[in-house]
Design a protein around this motif. Structure first.
Motif, PDB file in Angstrom:
ATOM      1  N   ASP A 214       7.477  -1.402 -10.194  1.00 24.81           N
ATOM      2  CA  ASP A 214       6.362  -1.205 -10.709  1.00 24.81           C
ATOM      3  C   ASP A 214       4.759  -1.274  -9.726  1.00 24.81           C
ATOM      4  OD1 ASP A 214       6.958  -1.335 -13.195  1.00 24.81           O
ATOM      5  OD2 ASP A 214       6.136  -3.541 -13.469  1.00 24.81           O
ATOM      6  N   GLY A 215       4.969  -1.173  -8.569  1.00 27.11           N
ATOM      7  CA  GLY A 215       4.796  -0.728  -7.886  1.00 27.11           C
ATOM      8  C   GLY A 215       2.716  -1.580  -7.404  1.00 27.11           C
ATOM      9  N   LEU A 216       3.718  -3.259  -7.339  1.00 26.40           N
ATOM     10  CA  LEU A 216       2.511  -4.271  -7.568  1.00 26.40           C
ATOM     11  C   LEU A 216       2.655  -4.431  -5.970  1.00 26.40           C
ATOM     12  CD1 LEU A 216       3.029  -6.017 -10.616  1.00 26.40           C
ATOM     13  CD2 LEU A 216       1.097  -3.747 -10.086  1.00 26.40           C
ATOM     14  N   ILE A 217       3.896  -4.702  -4.860  1.00 27.10           N
ATOM     15  CA  ILE A 217       4.684  -5.004  -3.707  1.00 27.10           C
ATOM     16  C   ILE A 217       5.330  -4.197  -3.190  1.00 27.10           C
ATOM     17  CG2 ILE A 217       4.198  -7.271  -5.063  1.00 27.10           C
ATOM     18  CD1 ILE A 217       7.491  -7.312  -4.373  1.00 27.10           C
ATOM     19  N   GLU A 218       5.149  -4.561  -1.845  1.00 30.54           N
ATOM     20  CA  GLU A 218       6.048  -4.286  -1.330  1.00 30.54           C
ATOM     21  C   GLU A 218       6.950  -4.831  -0.335  1.00 30.54           C
ATOM     22  OE1 GLU A 218       3.099  -1.796   1.519  1.00 30.54           O
ATOM     23  OE2 GLU A 218       3.191  -0.071   0.013  1.00 30.54           O
ATOM     24  N   ARG A 219       8.242  -4.334   0.120  1.00 26.64           N
ATOM     25  CA  ARG A 219       9.005  -5.793   0.797  1.00 26.64           C
ATOM     26  C   ARG A 219       8.885  -4.993   2.325  1.00 26.64           C
ATOM     27  NH1 ARG A 219      13.015  -8.802  -4.056  1.00 26.64           N
ATOM     28  NH2 ARG A 219      12.901  -6.241  -4.437  1.00 26.64           N
ATOM     29  N   SER A 220       9.247  -6.280   3.515  1.00 31.13           N
ATOM     30  CA  SER A 220       9.479  -5.128   4.296  1.00 31.13           C
ATOM     31  C   SER A 220      10.383  -7.016   5.214  1.00 31.13           C
ATOM     32  CB  SER A 220       8.760  -4.982   5.184  1.00 31.13           C
ATOM     33  OG  SER A 220       7.108  -5.785   5.565  1.00 31.13           O
TER      34      SER A 220
ATOM     35  N   ARG B 201      15.582 -12.098   9.130  1.00 31.44           N
ATOM     36  CA  ARG B 201      16.304 -12.424   7.797  1.00 31.44           C
ATOM     37  C   ARG B 201      15.769 -12.519   6.296  1.00 31.44           C
ATOM     38  NH1 ARG B 201      18.906 -16.773  10.498  1.00 31.44           N
ATOM     39  NH2 ARG B 201      17.326 -18.023  11.522  1.00 31.44           N
ATOM     40  N   ARG B 202      14.348 -12.814   7.365  1.00 23.44           N
ATOM     41  CA  ARG B 202      13.687 -13.090   5.770  1.00 23.44           C
ATOM     42  C   ARG B 202      12.513 -11.784   6.118  1.00 23.44           C
ATOM     43  NH1 ARG B 202      10.421 -18.171   4.687  1.00 23.44           N
ATOM     44  NH2 ARG B 202      11.878 -19.943   5.647  1.00 23.44           N
ATOM     45  N   ARG B 203      12.155 -11.482   4.630  1.00 25.24           N
ATOM     46  CA  ARG B 203      11.478 -10.577   3.588  1.00 25.24           C
ATOM     47  C   ARG B 203       9.697 -10.974   3.709  1.00 25.24           C
ATOM     48  NH1 ARG B 203      13.334  -5.360   3.807  1.00 25.24           N
ATOM     49  NH2 ARG B 203      12.615  -5.112   2.105  1.00 25.24           N
ATOM     50  N   ARG B 204       8.876  -9.771   4.077  1.00 28.45           N
ATOM     51  CA  ARG B 204       8.139 -10.473   4.068  1.00 28.45           C
ATOM     52  C   ARG B 204       7.420 -10.072   2.147  1.00 28.45           C
ATOM     53  NH1 ARG B 204       2.534  -8.343   8.091  1.00 28.45           N
ATOM     54  NH2 ARG B 204       1.483  -7.893   6.134  1.00 28.45           N
ATOM     55  N   VAL B 205       6.142 -10.360   1.310  1.00 26.98           N
ATOM     56  CA  VAL B 205       5.469  -9.406   0.479  1.00 26.98           C
ATOM     57  C   VAL B 205       4.555  -9.434  -0.169  1.00 26.98           C
ATOM     58  CG1 VAL B 205       5.587  -9.876  -1.937  1.00 26.98           C
ATOM     59  CG2 VAL B 205       8.080 -11.391  -0.296  1.00 26.98           C
ATOM     60  N   SER B 206       3.751  -8.739   0.262  1.00 23.77           N
ATOM     61  CA  SER B 206       2.492  -8.112   0.175  1.00 23.77           C
ATOM     62  C   SER B 206       2.034  -7.557  -0.899  1.00 23.77           C
ATOM     63  CB  SER B 206       2.161  -6.997   0.952  1.00 23.77           C
ATOM     64  OG  SER B 206       2.899  -6.452   1.528  1.00 23.77           O
ATOM     65  N   LEU B 207       1.288  -7.662  -0.968  1.00 24.53           N
ATOM     66  CA  LEU B 207       0.568  -6.598  -2.373  1.00 24.53           C
ATOM     67  C   LEU B 207      -0.031  -5.190  -2.182  1.00 24.53           C
ATOM     68  CD1 LEU B 207      -2.143  -9.362  -4.489  1.00 24.53           C
ATOM     69  CD2 LEU B 207       0.259  -8.241  -5.518  1.00 24.53           C
ATOM     70  N   THR B 208       0.485  -4.384  -3.043  1.00 31.16           N
ATOM     71  CA  THR B 208      -0.287  -2.792  -2.367  1.00 31.16           C
ATOM     72  C   THR B 208      -1.352  -2.444  -3.093  1.00 31.16           C
ATOM     73  OG1 THR B 208       0.510  -2.093  -5.153  1.00 31.16           O
ATOM     74  CG2 THR B 208       1.836  -1.764  -2.716  1.00 31.16           C
ATOM     75  N   ALA B 209      -2.159  -1.670  -3.292  1.00 31.37           N
ATOM     76  CA  ALA B 209      -3.552  -1.239  -4.049  1.00 31.37           C
ATOM     77  C   ALA B 209      -3.646  -1.211  -5.429  1.00 31.37           C
ATOM     78  CB  ALA B 209      -4.459  -0.716  -3.406  1.00 31.37           C
ATOM     79  N   ARG B 210      -2.268  -1.324  -6.168  1.00 29.18           N
ATOM     80  CA  ARG B 210      -2.023  -1.427  -7.388  1.00 29.18           C
ATOM     81  C   ARG B 210      -1.694  -2.684  -7.639  1.00 29.18           C
ATOM     82  NH1 ARG B 210       2.487   1.513 -10.919  1.00 29.18           N
ATOM     83  NH2 ARG B 210       1.365   0.877 -13.079  1.00 29.18           N
ATOM     84  N   GLY B 211      -1.699  -4.010  -7.104  1.00 31.62           N
ATOM     85  CA  GLY B 211      -1.176  -5.003  -7.278  1.00 31.62           C
ATOM     86  C   GLY B 211      -2.315  -5.923  -6.762  1.00 31.62           C
ATOM     87  N   ARG B 212      -2.917  -5.580  -6.106  1.00 30.47           N
ATOM     88  CA  ARG B 212      -4.023  -5.901  -5.920  1.00 30.47           C
ATOM     89  C   ARG B 212      -5.666  -6.561  -6.778  1.00 30.47           C
ATOM     90  NH1 ARG B 212      -3.395  -4.649  -0.648  1.00 30.47           N
ATOM     91  NH2 ARG B 212      -5.321  -2.527  -0.626  1.00 30.47           N
TER      92      ARG B 212
END
Length: 311
Positions: free
Chosen positions: A73-79, A86-97
């Protein structure tokens, strides 16, 4: 008897706030769990999936599916996490905010509507009772106390920044109202005209009350961000909150493409200067001045972010 009272209270309160009625839940397309995940990502912008799962006590498979839905849905990005690949960082996109901000607004409206039916003289008793429930149950569980969270400002927060800066710097350094006036002008300029994609304010919140702030704005020099109005209330010191606020500005500035971050401070602010040094800032200039009723030494600090940042 205690078990029956607690169960009765749970039934009463969940019915009161409409928690069991999906269609009534803040009139948004998100379930309670989805809303809570968005809330956590808003208030802990640099988290990873493992920490999120632990904090919310969610099943790993369920959380993974939920995050996958958010990503579609374009709410988050994972990196990959900077600390552990080994872990995945999760952050909100502008749409998620934007979605999280809508949820926050609807939640505040719902609570305001709930309180509107309570007589003003009864509201302190109500909030005190709720605080008592939270404190007693928190002390009887193995969970740690709430950590400070970072969020976007809501109405009243910008005024709090001005008031708290004026009161705190007067108490700790004896500065006069000229300093509060400076902060008021900075805040007013931001409120009246800022680019939300390149300029932001963060409020640190602890136990439901603001305890800190920081601002990232465009500097006059092209490609340069300026860190302003870093503040940590004495009641919230000791949580590493100053470092989190500064790191949040630096990460944001890097992500949106600034080449460097600069800031101006005074030599008497020793705790803040140590935070800047630990974040990688270097002192580039000093100049004595008299301001706010005191003799001070102003300092310019700089942190390059991208290759080719100006010297």
């Amino acid at each position: 008897m205690a078990v029956q009272e607690i169960r009765a209270f749970n039934r009463f309160y969940t019915n009161l706030i409409g928690a069991l009625d999906y269609s009534r839940h803040l009139y948004t397309p998100y379930t309670l769990t989805e809303s809570r995940v968005l809330y956590e990502l808003t208030h802990s912008p640099h988290t990873d999936a493992a920490d999120l799962r632990t904090r919310l006590s969610l099943d790993a498979g369920y959380l993974s599916r939920l995050l996958a839905k958010f990503e579609r849905d374009g709410l988050i990005e994972r990196s990959p996490s900077e600390e552990d690949a080994r872990r995945r960082r999760v952050s909100l996109t502008a749409r998620g905010r934007e979605a999280a901000a809508l949820l926050d607004e609807r939640s505040r409206e719902a609570v305001g509507s709930l309180l509107s039916g309570v007589r003003p003289e009864e509201r302190p008793r109500l909030t005190a009772a709720m605080r008592t429930v939270r404190e007693i149950l928190s002390s009887s569980t193995p969970y740690a106390p709430e950590a400070p969270v970072l969020r976007d400002p809501v109405p009243g927060d910008l005024g709090w920044i001005v008031q708290r800066h004026g009161a705190l710097y007067a108490a700790e350094f004896g500065w006069n109202a000229d300093f509060e006036g400076l902060v008021a002008r900075i805040v007013a300029d931001f409120a009246q005209d800022h680019d939300p994609h390149l300029e932001r304010v963060w409020i640190a919140e602890l136990d439901g009350r603001p305890v800190g702030s920081v601002m990232c704005v465009r500097d006059d020099a092209p490609g340069t961000a300026r860190l302003r109005l870093l503040l940590v209330d004495p009641s919230a010191r000791g949580h590493g909150l100053g470092e989190r606020l500064v790191r949040t500005v630096v990460d944001f500035a890097y992500e949106v493409g600034y080449r460097e971050v600069v800031l101006w401070t005074n030599d008497v602010l020793t705790a803040a200067r140590k935070i800047y040094q630990r974040a990688g800032f270097t002192l580039v200039a000093e100049k004595p001045h008299r301001s706010y009723g005191a003799d001070l030494v102003g300092q310019d600090w700089r942190l390059p972010l991208q290759e080719g940042a100006s010297k």
